[in-house]
Design a protein around this motif. Structure first.
Motif, PDB file in Angstrom:
ATOM      1  N   UNK A 148      19.799  39.821  45.828  1.00 29.56           N
ATOM      2  CA  UNK A 148      20.724  40.698  45.093  1.00 29.56           C
ATOM      3  C   UNK A 148      21.619  39.908  44.145  1.00 29.56           C
ATOM      4  N   UNK A 149      21.025  38.982  43.393  1.00 27.69           N
ATOM      5  CA  UNK A 149      21.803  38.112  42.510  1.00 27.69           C
ATOM      6  C   UNK A 149      22.566  38.903  41.454  1.00 27.69           C
ATOM      7  N   UNK A 150      21.905  39.850  40.832  1.00 21.90           N
ATOM      8  CA  UNK A 150      22.534  40.652  39.782  1.00 21.90           C
ATOM      9  C   UNK A 150      23.383  41.760  40.394  1.00 21.90           C
ATOM     10  N   UNK A 151      22.836  42.446  41.391  1.00 17.69           N
ATOM     11  CA  UNK A 151      23.471  43.654  41.914  1.00 17.69           C
ATOM     12  C   UNK A 151      24.838  43.381  42.522  1.00 17.69           C
ATOM     13  N   UNK A 152      25.025  42.267  43.152  1.00 18.46           N
ATOM     14  CA  UNK A 152      26.333  41.992  43.762  1.00 18.46           C
ATOM     15  C   UNK A 152      27.424  41.748  42.721  1.00 18.46           C
ATOM     16  N   UNK A 153      27.017  41.559  41.466  1.00 18.18           N
ATOM     17  CA  UNK A 153      27.987  41.334  40.403  1.00 18.18           C
ATOM     18  C   UNK A 153      28.494  42.596  39.747  1.00 18.18           C
ATOM     19  N   UNK A 154      28.001  43.764  40.160  1.00 17.85           N
ATOM     20  CA  UNK A 154      28.537  45.026  39.647  1.00 17.85           C
ATOM     21  C   UNK A 154      29.794  45.365  40.433  1.00 17.85           C
ATOM     22  N   UNK A 155      30.872  44.706  40.087  1.00 14.49           N
ATOM     23  CA  UNK A 155      32.106  44.790  40.870  1.00 14.49           C
ATOM     24  C   UNK A 155      32.755  46.166  40.794  1.00 14.49           C
ATOM     25  N   UNK A 156      32.811  46.749  39.608  1.00 15.54           N
ATOM     26  CA  UNK A 156      33.483  48.050  39.467  1.00 15.54           C
ATOM     27  C   UNK A 156      32.813  49.102  40.331  1.00 15.54           C
ATOM     28  N   UNK A 157      31.508  49.077  40.373  1.00 15.21           N
ATOM     29  CA  UNK A 157      30.760  50.027  41.193  1.00 15.21           C
ATOM     30  C   UNK A 157      31.163  49.908  42.661  1.00 15.21           C
ATOM     31  N   UNK A 158      31.338  48.665  43.120  1.00 17.40           N
ATOM     32  CA  UNK A 158      31.712  48.451  44.516  1.00 17.40           C
ATOM     33  C   UNK A 158      33.176  48.834  44.769  1.00 17.40           C
ATOM     34  N   UNK A 159      34.048  48.540  43.813  1.00 15.31           N
ATOM     35  CA  UNK A 159      35.455  48.909  43.977  1.00 15.31           C
ATOM     36  C   UNK A 159      35.636  50.422  43.961  1.00 15.31           C
ATOM     37  N   UNK A 160      34.840  51.110  43.184  1.00 16.12           N
ATOM     38  CA  UNK A 160      34.945  52.563  43.158  1.00 16.12           C
ATOM     39  C   UNK A 160      34.693  53.125  44.556  1.00 16.12           C
ATOM     40  N   UNK A 161      33.692  52.603  45.235  1.00 12.02           N
ATOM     41  CA  UNK A 161      33.420  53.018  46.611  1.00 12.02           C
ATOM     42  C   UNK A 161      34.564  52.624  47.536  1.00 12.02           C
ATOM     43  N   UNK A 162      35.052  51.407  47.358  1.00 13.41           N
ATOM     44  CA  UNK A 162      36.128  50.908  48.217  1.00 13.41           C
ATOM     45  C   UNK A 162      37.367  51.790  48.115  1.00 13.41           C
ATOM     46  N   UNK A 163      37.729  52.159  46.884  1.00 12.90           N
ATOM     47  CA  UNK A 163      38.959  52.921  46.688  1.00 12.90           C
ATOM     48  C   UNK A 163      38.825  54.388  47.089  1.00 12.90           C
ATOM     49  N   UNK A 164      37.613  54.836  47.365  1.00  8.82           N
ATOM     50  CA  UNK A 164      37.472  56.178  47.939  1.00  8.82           C
ATOM     51  C   UNK A 164      37.722  56.163  49.433  1.00  8.82           C
ATOM     52  N   UNK A 165      37.703  54.972  50.046  1.00  7.31           N
ATOM     53  CA  UNK A 165      37.894  54.850  51.494  1.00  7.31           C
ATOM     54  C   UNK A 165      39.267  54.303  51.864  1.00  7.31           C
ATOM     55  N   UNK A 166      39.815  53.455  51.003  1.00  6.21           N
ATOM     56  CA  UNK A 166      41.079  52.801  51.312  1.00  6.21           C
ATOM     57  C   UNK A 166      42.020  52.931  50.122  1.00  6.21           C
ATOM     58  N   UNK A 167      43.308  53.184  50.366  1.00 13.92           N
ATOM     59  CA  UNK A 167      44.264  53.251  49.250  1.00 13.92           C
ATOM     60  C   UNK A 167      44.412  51.893  48.587  1.00 13.92           C
ATOM     61  N   UNK A 168      44.709  51.921  47.307  1.00 22.19           N
ATOM     62  CA  UNK A 168      44.785  50.680  46.516  1.00 22.19           C
ATOM     63  C   UNK A 168      45.761  49.682  47.110  1.00 22.19           C
ATOM     64  N   UNK A 169      46.855  50.154  47.707  1.00 20.72           N
ATOM     65  CA  UNK A 169      47.858  49.222  48.234  1.00 20.72           C
ATOM     66  C   UNK A 169      47.365  48.457  49.461  1.00 20.72           C
ATOM     67  N   UNK A 170      46.263  48.864  50.046  1.00 19.83           N
ATOM     68  CA  UNK A 170      45.703  48.118  51.176  1.00 19.83           C
ATOM     69  C   UNK A 170      44.691  47.071  50.733  1.00 19.83           C
ATOM     70  N   UNK A 171      44.474  46.950  49.432  1.00 21.08           N
ATOM     71  CA  UNK A 171      43.454  46.042  48.905  1.00 21.08           C
ATOM     72  C   UNK A 171      44.109  45.000  48.008  1.00 21.08           C
ATOM     73  N   UNK A 172      43.900  43.737  48.324  1.00 18.73           N
ATOM     74  CA  UNK A 172      44.357  42.627  47.490  1.00 18.73           C
ATOM     75  C   UNK A 172      43.156  42.045  46.763  1.00 18.73           C
ATOM     76  N   UNK A 173      43.227  42.015  45.442  1.00 21.07           N
ATOM     77  CA  UNK A 173      42.131  41.476  44.639  1.00 21.07           C
ATOM     78  C   UNK A 173      42.555  40.124  44.078  1.00 21.07           C
ATOM     79  N   UNK A 174      41.748  39.117  44.348  1.00 25.67           N
ATOM     80  CA  UNK A 174      42.028  37.747  43.919  1.00 25.67           C
ATOM     81  C   UNK A 174      40.907  37.245  43.022  1.00 25.67           C
ATOM     82  N   UNK A 175      41.192  36.166  42.305  1.00 28.82           N
ATOM     83  CA  UNK A 175      40.169  35.476  41.518  1.00 28.82           C
ATOM     84  C   UNK A 175      39.865  34.139  42.173  1.00 28.82           C
ATOM     85  N   UNK A 176      38.587  33.862  42.359  1.00 28.16           N
ATOM     86  CA  UNK A 176      38.184  32.571  42.914  1.00 28.16           C
ATOM     87  C   UNK A 176      38.683  31.428  42.039  1.00 28.16           C
TER      88      UNK A 176
END
Length: 247
Positions: A148-176
């Motif tokens: 899943x080299x390419x697919x795991x890089x679709x970050x917005x798609x994954x965050x959209x799912x995440x934010x339907x389950x958890x409120x934004x204030x429970x999620x910390x987004x960092x940069x490597x």
């Protein structure tokens, strides 16, 4: 009154995005309780009975509950289907941490890891183009742990799912990239997210450096351009969701 689940935070993604380094740094803080091993792979385990999950098996990977924030780092959770839903069912108050990396660099690093392990034998250029068809033969459909080299890089798609389950204030987004350049600031943000007082940052170090072998491929300019095009729309959505993007 029922006791809250002992696991209160997860580093849920992304693979090859600095999760090992973050876990290694956090292990230096005595006021945090971390799993052994780093990646428990509980919520992505398709062999479990998810109608009646055995959380005792999960808790066996952690120190006894003593009031400290307790967590683990399994970076496939953000990507794997149903993992976020299972996490929410376990603890809807879970604090989540996601470290992102330029998706092109992430894909290249992921391919190098699988090639070094022997799981991959095809060149990178083929894998990010024709090789994506392999995911249509995978189970669950469209998802693959190794390829899943390419697919795991679709970050917005994954965050959209995440934010339907958890409120934004429970999620910390960092940069490597920030963790590598300024670990003290990044670790301070993590501690604030977990409700901990500020503390001296551990000494800067490099963690989990890739193996020095002949990979038989290189990251070519045309591959970078191809991936930038593939990710362009998702990156625009990512900026709207988390406030920054790559490329």
């Amino acid at each position: 009154m029922a006791q809250p689940p002992p696991v209160s935070f997860l580093i849920a993604g992304v693979q090859k995005g600095g999760t090992t380094a973050l876990y290694d740094y956090l292990a230096d803080y005595p006021d945090l309780a971390l799993s052994q091993p780093k990646e428990v792979h509980f919520f992505d385990d398709e062999t479990r009975d998810w109608d009646a999950p055995d959380y005792g098996a999960y808790h066996a990977h952690f120190p006894a509950a003593d009031g400290r924030p307790c967590g683990e780092a399994t970076p496939i959770y953000l990507y794997w289907p149903n993992a976020l839903e299972r996490i929410c069912a376990y603890n809807p108050a879970m604090r989540l941490i996601v470290t992102l990396r330029d998706p092109v660099a992430r894909a290249w690093s992921h391919w190098r890891m699988e090639y070094a392990r022997g799981a991959e034998r095809e060149p990178f250029a083929w894998c990010i183009r024709q090789g994506r068809q392999r995911l249509f033969d995978a189970r669950p459909w469209g998802h693959h742990r190794e390829f899943s080299y390419v697919e795991r890089g679709f970050y917005a798609e994954q965050f959209k799912r995440l934010f339907t389950r958890f409120p934004r204030e429970q999620v910390l987004v960092l940069r490597a990239e920030d963790l590598r350049a300024e670990p003290a600031a990044t670790l301070g943000a993590v501690r604030r997210h977990l409700g901990l007082p500020q503390a001296a940052a551990p000494a800067h170090r490099d963690v989990h450096v890739g193996r020095d072998i002949d990979y038989g491929s290189e990251l070519r300019p045309e591959d970078v351009a191809w991936l930038r095009q593939v990710y362009a729309r998702d990156q625009a959505r990512l900026r709207d969701l988390v406030g920054f993007a790559y490329g």
